[in-house]
Design an enzyme around this catalytic site. Sequence first.
Site, PDB file in Angstrom:
ATOM      1  N   HIS A  76       0.843  -1.198   0.000  1.00  0.00           N
ATOM      2  CA  HIS A  76       0.000   0.000   0.000  1.00  0.00           C
ATOM      3  C   HIS A  76       0.878   1.247   0.000  1.00  0.00           C
ATOM      4  O   HIS A  76       0.688   2.152  -0.820  1.00  0.00           O
ATOM      5  CB  HIS A  76      -0.930   0.006   1.213  1.00  0.00           C
ATOM      6  CG  HIS A  76      -1.498   1.358   1.537  1.00  0.00           C
ATOM      7  ND1 HIS A  76      -2.477   1.961   0.773  1.00  0.00           N
ATOM      8  CD2 HIS A  76      -1.209   2.245   2.528  1.00  0.00           C
ATOM      9  CE1 HIS A  76      -2.765   3.145   1.289  1.00  0.00           C
ATOM     10  NE2 HIS A  76      -2.004   3.351   2.352  1.00  0.00           N
ATOM     11  N   ASP A 105       7.258  21.922 -26.200  1.00  0.00           N
ATOM     12  CA  ASP A 105       7.206  20.589 -25.610  1.00  0.00           C
ATOM     13  C   ASP A 105       8.263  20.538 -24.529  1.00  0.00           C
ATOM     14  O   ASP A 105       8.890  21.547 -24.220  1.00  0.00           O
ATOM     15  CB  ASP A 105       7.484  19.510 -26.683  1.00  0.00           C
ATOM     16  CG  ASP A 105       6.838  18.179 -26.310  1.00  0.00           C
ATOM     17  OD1 ASP A 105       7.122  17.686 -25.211  1.00  0.00           O
ATOM     18  OD2 ASP A 105       6.044  17.651 -27.109  1.00  0.00           O
ATOM     19  N   TRP A 154       6.978  -0.025   4.132  1.00  0.00           N
ATOM     20  CA  TRP A 154       7.504   0.665   2.945  1.00  0.00           C
ATOM     21  C   TRP A 154       8.923   1.158   3.165  1.00  0.00           C
ATOM     22  O   TRP A 154       9.653   1.409   2.214  1.00  0.00           O
ATOM     23  CB  TRP A 154       6.578   1.809   2.515  1.00  0.00           C
ATOM     24  CG  TRP A 154       6.820   3.102   3.230  1.00  0.00           C
ATOM     25  CD1 TRP A 154       6.332   3.464   4.440  1.00  0.00           C
ATOM     26  CD2 TRP A 154       7.595   4.211   2.765  1.00  0.00           C
ATOM     27  NE1 TRP A 154       6.753   4.722   4.769  1.00  0.00           N
ATOM     28  CE2 TRP A 154       7.535   5.209   3.754  1.00  0.00           C
ATOM     29  CE3 TRP A 154       8.333   4.469   1.604  1.00  0.00           C
ATOM     30  CZ2 TRP A 154       8.191   6.437   3.629  1.00  0.00           C
ATOM     31  CZ3 TRP A 154       8.982   5.679   1.483  1.00  0.00           C
ATOM     32  CH2 TRP A 154       8.908   6.650   2.484  1.00  0.00           C
ATOM     33  N   SER A 181      13.530   6.047 -14.019  1.00  0.00           N
ATOM     34  CA  SER A 181      12.423   6.828 -14.562  1.00  0.00           C
ATOM     35  C   SER A 181      12.366   8.214 -13.925  1.00  0.00           C
ATOM     36  O   SER A 181      12.258   9.229 -14.621  1.00  0.00           O
ATOM     37  CB  SER A 181      11.116   6.067 -14.322  1.00  0.00           C
ATOM     38  OG  SER A 181      10.033   6.927 -14.292  1.00  0.00           O
ATOM     39  N   SER A 182      12.456   8.255 -12.585  1.00  0.00           N
ATOM     40  CA  SER A 182      12.346   9.544 -11.903  1.00  0.00           C
ATOM     41  C   SER A 182      13.498  10.477 -12.242  1.00  0.00           C
ATOM     42  O   SER A 182      13.305  11.667 -12.450  1.00  0.00           O
ATOM     43  CB  SER A 182      12.333   9.348 -10.387  1.00  0.00           C
ATOM     44  OG  SER A 182      11.207   8.633 -10.010  1.00  0.00           O
ATOM     45  N   HIS A 226      13.276  11.663   3.542  1.00  0.00           N
ATOM     46  CA  HIS A 226      12.695  12.941   3.899  1.00  0.00           C
ATOM     47  C   HIS A 226      12.549  13.889   2.721  1.00  0.00           C
ATOM     48  O   HIS A 226      11.466  14.421   2.500  1.00  0.00           O
ATOM     49  CB  HIS A 226      13.350  13.607   5.106  1.00  0.00           C
ATOM     50  CG  HIS A 226      12.378  14.560   5.699  1.00  0.00           C
ATOM     51  ND1 HIS A 226      11.379  14.167   6.559  1.00  0.00           N
ATOM     52  CD2 HIS A 226      12.145  15.865   5.437  1.00  0.00           C
ATOM     53  CE1 HIS A 226      10.600  15.184   6.818  1.00  0.00           C
ATOM     54  NE2 HIS A 226      11.045  16.223   6.156  1.00  0.00           N
ATOM     55  N   GLU A 269      12.136  12.973  -0.167  1.00  0.00           N
ATOM     56  CA  GLU A 269      11.051  12.338  -0.937  1.00  0.00           C
ATOM     57  C   GLU A 269       9.685  12.868  -0.498  1.00  0.00           C
ATOM     58  O   GLU A 269       8.796  13.110  -1.316  1.00  0.00           O
ATOM     59  CB  GLU A 269      11.137  10.824  -0.748  1.00  0.00           C
ATOM     60  CG  GLU A 269       9.931  10.028  -1.249  1.00  0.00           C
ATOM     61  CD  GLU A 269       9.792  10.029  -2.751  1.00  0.00           C
ATOM     62  OE1 GLU A 269      10.794  10.272  -3.439  1.00  0.00           O
ATOM     63  OE2 GLU A 269       8.677   9.776  -3.230  1.00  0.00           O
ATOM     64  N   TYR A 296       9.044  15.749   0.603  1.00  0.00           N
ATOM     65  CA  TYR A 296       8.870  17.092   0.046  1.00  0.00           C
ATOM     66  C   TYR A 296       8.697  17.049  -1.463  1.00  0.00           C
ATOM     67  O   TYR A 296       8.077  17.932  -2.050  1.00  0.00           O
ATOM     68  CB  TYR A 296      10.047  17.988   0.453  1.00  0.00           C
ATOM     69  CG  TYR A 296      10.042  18.258   1.946  1.00  0.00           C
ATOM     70  CD1 TYR A 296       8.881  18.065   2.697  1.00  0.00           C
ATOM     71  CD2 TYR A 296      11.171  18.688   2.610  1.00  0.00           C
ATOM     72  CE1 TYR A 296       8.860  18.288   4.044  1.00  0.00           C
ATOM     73  CE2 TYR A 296      11.152  18.922   3.980  1.00  0.00           C
ATOM     74  CZ  TYR A 296       9.997  18.720   4.689  1.00  0.00           C
ATOM     75  OH  TYR A 296       9.977  18.945   6.030  1.00  0.00           O
ATOM     76  N   SER A 355      -0.834  27.337  -5.141  1.00  0.00           N
ATOM     77  CA  SER A 355      -0.446  28.724  -5.390  1.00  0.00           C
ATOM     78  C   SER A 355      -0.958  29.238  -6.734  1.00  0.00           C
ATOM     79  O   SER A 355      -0.990  30.444  -6.964  1.00  0.00           O
ATOM     80  CB  SER A 355       1.079  28.879  -5.358  1.00  0.00           C
ATOM     81  OG  SER A 355       1.582  28.386  -4.150  1.00  0.00           O
ATOM     82  N   HIS A 365      15.264  12.834  12.253  1.00  0.00           N
ATOM     83  CA  HIS A 365      14.107  12.932  13.144  1.00  0.00           C
ATOM     84  C   HIS A 365      13.177  11.723  12.996  1.00  0.00           C
ATOM     85  O   HIS A 365      12.278  11.547  13.797  1.00  0.00           O
ATOM     86  CB  HIS A 365      13.349  14.255  12.941  1.00  0.00           C
ATOM     87  CG  HIS A 365      12.683  14.407  11.615  1.00  0.00           C
ATOM     88  ND1 HIS A 365      12.586  15.596  10.962  1.00  0.00           N
ATOM     89  CD2 HIS A 365      12.076  13.512  10.810  1.00  0.00           C
ATOM     90  CE1 HIS A 365      11.957  15.427   9.821  1.00  0.00           C
ATOM     91  NE2 HIS A 365      11.632  14.182   9.704  1.00  0.00           N
ATOM     92  N   HIS A 366      13.415  10.914  11.964  1.00  0.00           N
ATOM     93  CA  HIS A 366      12.631   9.687  11.822  1.00  0.00           C
ATOM     94  C   HIS A 366      13.168   8.584  12.731  1.00  0.00           C
ATOM     95  O   HIS A 366      12.577   7.520  12.812  1.00  0.00           O
ATOM     96  CB  HIS A 366      12.674   9.190  10.379  1.00  0.00           C
ATOM     97  CG  HIS A 366      11.988  10.119   9.413  1.00  0.00           C
ATOM     98  ND1 HIS A 366      10.663  10.011   9.103  1.00  0.00           N
ATOM     99  CD2 HIS A 366      12.446  11.175   8.700  1.00  0.00           C
ATOM    100  CE1 HIS A 366      10.334  10.954   8.231  1.00  0.00           C
ATOM    101  NE2 HIS A 366      11.396  11.670   7.980  1.00  0.00           N
ATOM    102  N   THR A 372       7.378  26.981   5.674  1.00  0.00           N
ATOM    103  CA  THR A 372       6.038  26.430   5.453  1.00  0.00           C
ATOM    104  C   THR A 372       4.991  27.403   5.985  1.00  0.00           C
ATOM    105  O   THR A 372       3.945  27.610   5.355  1.00  0.00           O
ATOM    106  CB  THR A 372       5.898  25.067   6.155  1.00  0.00           C
ATOM    107  OG1 THR A 372       7.069  24.304   5.895  1.00  0.00           O
ATOM    108  CG2 THR A 372       4.689  24.320   5.647  1.00  0.00           C
ATOM    109  N   LYS A 393       4.338  30.108   3.589  1.00  0.00           N
ATOM    110  CA  LYS A 393       3.453  29.719   2.490  1.00  0.00           C
ATOM    111  C   LYS A 393       1.993  29.761   2.922  1.00  0.00           C
ATOM    112  O   LYS A 393       1.149  30.335   2.228  1.00  0.00           O
ATOM    113  CB  LYS A 393       3.816  28.319   1.979  1.00  0.00           C
ATOM    114  CG  LYS A 393       5.229  28.221   1.472  1.00  0.00           C
ATOM    115  CD  LYS A 393       5.456  27.009   0.616  1.00  0.00           C
ATOM    116  CE  LYS A 393       4.866  27.198  -0.747  1.00  0.00           C
ATOM    117  NZ  LYS A 393       5.611  28.154  -1.562  1.00  0.00           N
ATOM    118  N   ARG A 448       1.641   1.257  15.382  1.00  0.00           N
ATOM    119  CA  ARG A 448       1.295   1.105  13.968  1.00  0.00           C
ATOM    120  C   ARG A 448       1.721  -0.278  13.499  1.00  0.00           C
ATOM    121  O   ARG A 448       2.418  -1.000  14.198  1.00  0.00           O
ATOM    122  CB  ARG A 448       1.954   2.199  13.139  1.00  0.00           C
ATOM    123  CG  ARG A 448       3.457   2.116  13.103  1.00  0.00           C
ATOM    124  CD  ARG A 448       4.080   3.333  12.474  1.00  0.00           C
ATOM    125  NE  ARG A 448       3.944   3.343  11.026  1.00  0.00           N
ATOM    126  CZ  ARG A 448       4.809   3.954  10.197  1.00  0.00           C
ATOM    127  NH1 ARG A 448       5.833   4.625  10.685  1.00  0.00           N
ATOM    128  NH2 ARG A 448       4.638   3.947   8.902  1.00  0.00           N
TER     129      ARG A 448
END
Lengths: 526, 266
Positions: free
Chosen positions: A73, A102, A138, A166-167, A250, A252, A254, A265, A299-300, A325, A328, A447
């Site tokens: 998932h 293009d 994950w 790809s990315s 991390h 990722e 963002y 925006s 921090h993870h 943040t 924004k 979890r």
Amino acid sequence: MSHEHPSPNGILGHIQRWVFTTNHKDIGTLYLIFGFSMFFIAGFMSLMIRAQLVQPGMQLLDPATYNVVITMHGLTMIFGALMPILAGFANWQIPLAIGAPDMAFPRLNNWSFWLLPFAFTIAMSTLFVEGGGPNAGWTLYAPLSTNYGPPSMDYLIVSIHMLGISSILAAINIIATLLNCRTPGMSLMKMPIFAWSWMVTAFLLIAVMPVLAGTVTMMLTDRHFGTSFFNVAGGGDPLLFQHLFWFFGHPEVYILILPAFGIISEIVPTFSRKPLFGRTSMIYAIICIAVLSFVVWAHHMFTAGMLLSTMIFFMYTTMLVSVPTGIKVFNWVATMYKGALTFETPMLFAIGFISMFTLGGLTGLMLAIAPADFQYQDTYFVVGHFHYALVAGTLLSMFAGIYYWVPKWTGYYYSERLGKLHFWLSLISVNITFMPMHFLGLAGMPRRIPDYGLQFADFNAWCTLGAFMFGFAQLIFAYNMIQTMRGKGQKASGQVWEAAQGLEWSVESPAPYHTFTTPPQIKSET
Amino acid sequence: MPRTTYVVPPTYLPLIGCAALFCLAIGFVSWLHQLHYGPYLAITGFGLLLLMMFDWFRTVIHEVRAYQLDDDPVIDHSYRWSMGWFIFSEVMFFSVFFGTLFFIRVFILPYLSGAIPEGTMTHFILWPDFKNIWPLLKTPDPQAIAGPKAAMEAWGIPAFNTLVLLTSGVTITIAHWGIFKKKIKQAVLFQTLTILLGILFLYLQVQEYAEAYHHLGLTLGAGAYGNTFFMLTGFHGFHVTLGTLMLMVILYRMLKGHFTPKPFCI
């Protein structure tokens, strides 16, 4: 040397058109359709999870299968749904927004997309490999993924390599397009904010996807070539995996949220009939968030063991992210202040995004505080937090973006009535699903478990109810979009929205197959 | 001044590329899982990938030459930037392994030997005999994972190979200047020299690996030292291989007269 509109003959012609296409609009459509298909698959997995958790006890899945489902998932939502959908927006909108004919490399663009279905064929095939699918969550923490990982983990590793290719190719393409293909007179600071958000996102992708590739490569060599990168006996450390993974992970996060900021925006000024408040500071805030994302990863892992000084450093840098943040969020609200507001579906989703994402950000701030995090770590509080950021955040912004641009893409308005229904159902059910998770987590529910104590029963039942409501609401969305694509709605003009600014609104709706083959003139204020 | 745009025609190349990577990926994993078709599938995929890349680059070169796209500053800059960003992604890839080396030496080994944080229990409980000496000849648990008998000496093949690489940087610069100054002979000569240096490097690296495996007991699986040594030098050698292939293509194109002193020519 312009080419004719494609006029596909028969089924083979259609397949050829979509498989061989070098057109950014076609590829954008492919990304969006692929992304939303994966969204429904991964969403189905999440409903399996919620059905399992509807009441204490084992009902639907055995624990081993449950682990596989939560792993797939997460991976499918992130790499299969959110990233491709955002890339679809990038493909459609970036050339239109900057007046380019293009993308810079149309062939490469095709490859970037078509790698995804191939990679996901491999990733999904892991479910049928002997020994079961990947089950480490994950995050694929070693040694769960190395010493104790099932054989299918190897297939997942190579599919991650393909996704990485790809990315990276897509990101290089986007950054080259933005740097070189802007219409003459459009300086970097005049570039639309959605394009800016993708410039920074592309930079993050190029910086961290190779890190993930290197890390899973080490996982592979640990599994099959006798290395001990993540094994203390040979001088490595499982903690090293966590550091490397979150150095990717991390930024990722963002990567998933910055384009969402860009979409919001664009939408808020249109429906406020005012220019974006503090445009320059918005651009700098995006850059600031991206830079900070490289120095917050630990921090993870506060509870995984690290020096006190390290913990304090990462705690402060993490809290620092709330400054850009906050800028924004403040600017979006200030854009709406004294604006002539109307509340079409995109604007509803945008306001929903701003309020819900702020909640997700605030719980993130709670998690950033190291001593408090010892309580929250690996509880449902974390699950609630990142689902507020990614479902109530990124996903709502995607719906906003789809409703905002779909008249430009198809030439028809969607059904406003169904759109609003979709919004209210989504907003309410998102909160029913994820709000109780915070309380569950604070009360101590861990979890990634298939069963839980009786004291958590009521809130979990609410979560499941909300999740199924949310799933149902998405069917309305799918129906609405299919009807729009079939041309059932009201015809849209080129301008589409009364106060929309920017080059994409200067072409007719639906946007012709080839746009801006000669660079457009830009008005002084854009 | 409005520029007309070259619209890239539809292409089958990426599909081949996808199929190639798909076969390579599945084949490689099947190989690891001892399935009999694994090696064949992997090699087919790899071959297909090479063919696809050959065709792709050929197509781009023909297209640029046919339509004089290299006069277009937009396309010029796009290629330059994209190469720059690609190299940046490679830097990040290598930084994973350098970062690993750093983390092992600065954090893991001092931690396991009880140096940081002072008086940590891990050291006494797990492997009280373990000492942090780099190169790591004795791993924390030598029974489980044996370290190498000796480390690779810096003076010897590694130092000479470094010199070879640095020299190849000089020779290719001279070749580059040859193109600028329209001295095609100089360019071809020094380009050839660069390729030979690349091949020399690879040959010596193979010798070095043979020595490591047969005499030093230094293998990929020989604890943290062997892991990082082979991961870093291995991926580096892979990049030298690819770079040498690219230089060969460039040499071939030099001989065909594709390159002129124009600021950009693809």
